[in-house]
Design an enzyme around this catalytic site. Sequence first.
Site, PDB file in Angstrom:
ATOM      1  N   LYS A 203     -14.706  35.630 -29.030  1.00 40.70           N
ATOM      2  CA  LYS A 203     -14.059  36.928 -29.227  1.00 40.70           C
ATOM      3  C   LYS A 203     -13.527  37.005 -30.642  1.00 40.70           C
ATOM      4  O   LYS A 203     -12.675  36.211 -31.049  1.00 40.70           O
ATOM      5  CB  LYS A 203     -12.914  37.084 -28.218  1.00 40.70           C
ATOM      6  CG  LYS A 203     -12.104  38.348 -28.398  1.00 40.70           C
ATOM      7  CD  LYS A 203     -11.106  38.522 -27.266  1.00 40.70           C
ATOM      8  CE  LYS A 203     -10.247  39.753 -27.483  1.00 40.70           C
ATOM      9  NZ  LYS A 203      -9.296  39.944 -26.381  1.00 40.70           N
ATOM     10  N   LYS A 256     -18.034  39.151 -27.850  1.00 42.74           N
ATOM     11  CA  LYS A 256     -17.352  40.435 -28.017  1.00 42.74           C
ATOM     12  C   LYS A 256     -16.906  40.594 -29.449  1.00 42.74           C
ATOM     13  O   LYS A 256     -16.301  39.647 -29.961  1.00 42.74           O
ATOM     14  CB  LYS A 256     -16.143  40.448 -27.077  1.00 42.74           C
ATOM     15  CG  LYS A 256     -15.224  41.603 -27.196  1.00 42.74           C
ATOM     16  CD  LYS A 256     -14.064  41.432 -26.257  1.00 42.74           C
ATOM     17  CE  LYS A 256     -13.117  42.579 -26.499  1.00 42.74           C
ATOM     18  NZ  LYS A 256     -11.763  42.208 -26.307  1.00 42.74           N
TER      19      LYS A 256
HETATM   20  C1  PBG Z   1      -7.013  42.076 -24.411  1.00 39.80           C
HETATM   21  C2  PBG Z   1      -8.315  42.747 -24.638  1.00 39.80           C
HETATM   22  C3  PBG Z   1      -8.735  43.547 -25.716  1.00 39.80           C
HETATM   23  C4  PBG Z   1     -10.000  44.016 -25.393  1.00 39.80           C
HETATM   24  C5  PBG Z   1     -10.338  43.473 -24.166  1.00 39.80           C
HETATM   25  N1  PBG Z   1      -9.295  42.681 -23.722  1.00 39.80           N
HETATM   26  C6  PBG Z   1      -8.012  43.985 -26.933  1.00 39.80           C
HETATM   27  C7  PBG Z   1      -7.566  43.027 -27.935  1.00 39.80           C
HETATM   28  O1  PBG Z   1      -7.926  41.848 -27.939  1.00 39.80           O
HETATM   29  O2  PBG Z   1      -6.773  43.478 -28.775  1.00 39.80           O
HETATM   30  C8  PBG Z   1     -10.809  44.954 -26.243  1.00 39.80           C
HETATM   31  C9  PBG Z   1     -11.796  45.793 -25.501  1.00 39.80           C
HETATM   32  C10 PBG Z   1     -12.309  46.983 -26.230  1.00 39.80           C
HETATM   33  O3  PBG Z   1     -12.031  47.222 -27.419  1.00 39.80           O
HETATM   34  O4  PBG Z   1     -13.023  47.755 -25.593  1.00 39.80           O
HETATM   35  N2  PBG Z   1      -6.811  40.871 -25.043  1.00 39.80           N
HETATM   36 ZN    ZN Z   2      -4.644  40.144 -25.107  1.00 46.31          ZN
END
Ligand code: PBG
Ligand code: ZN
Length: 332
Positions: A203, A256
């Site tokens: 991520k 992601k």
């Molecule tokens: C929470 C989380 C996030 C997303 C999924 N789970 C946001 C972040 O890490 O700030 C992003 C999903 C999206 O942008 O569609 N940690």
């Molecule tokens: Zn988070």
Amino acid sequence: MEHMGYPTRRLRRLRYHPGLRAMLAGVRLSVEELIAPIFIHETLTERREIPTMPGQFQRPVADAAEHAAGLASKGIRAVLVFGIPGSKDPAGTAAWAADGVVQRGIRAIKAAAPALLVIADTCLCEYTDHGHCGPLVELPDGRREVDNEAALAALAATAVAQARAGADVVAPSAMMDGQVKAIRGALDAAGFERTAILSYAVKFASTLYGPFRAAAESAPAFGDRRSYQMDPLSPIQVLAEARADLAEGADIIMVKPAANYLDVIAAVSTSLDAPLAAYHVSGEYAMLKYAAAAGALDEKAAVLEVTAAIKRAGADLIITYFAEALAEWLGG
Ligand code: PBG
Ligand code: ZN
């Protein structure tokens, strides 16, 4: 006619007949592989459209359950649930409350659509009042940082609460070291050996999460997430993160964002023997929606092309805000 200059192999011959083109399409999207995100809001009484994500909504529990049942009737197999609690605190305690918003949402979805696979996002940023993905600790130099070990205990408690409410899969997204191991151990100790872990293993600290943070009301109140999410310009940790999570007990690995990270999807899918989920995130959704609304793109054609590209790169599962639309377009 002088054909001397042409090669004997003429590739356009395979492209003249639409039937042959369809037969040779090696990448076929199917509703089976799609996962639809759902935002469940604790205090709303009616669904509310997310301003930066046209067509996506924050939903009260009952509406989320009804929506989930509708998705299931269109052939969608799985949803990914996020919660927006009525109150937040520094530790994010509402995340693991037995009657927390996601736990209530999971029970309602299970009652409305028993066959639907329910995946719960396991993180704390929607529940902490500072918006970071775990509790904070103050360093000797005065900076505040997410406390990795304290976050592990909170994430493990959250995963167990989600499993207890009926989640089939938990999806840790905080990017804390050791989070999969901590969650696996806690699930097993609580009797949830069959609850799977879909790890947000790879991520990146992406600007493409902007619309989501408005939707989930989870933007960090100060700083950013670059001390825990990965640097988009430094792919060296990709396989290390994925392998570490598999070794800790992850069942499915996520990459992601998705469409802007196809090289990463390809690298993970060719190097590892675990199912790969790709998350086509909120900013990627917004870009397509706004371009289509401006008349710059044909929405259906663009979404089909981009989603298929994510699959072509190597994704087995695709988390996408277009899941419902795709289910309709694919005739699911
Ligand atoms: C929470 C989380 C996030 C997303 C999924 N789970 C946001 C972040 O890490 O700030 C992003 C999903 C999206 O942008 O569609 N940690
Ligand atoms: Zn988070």
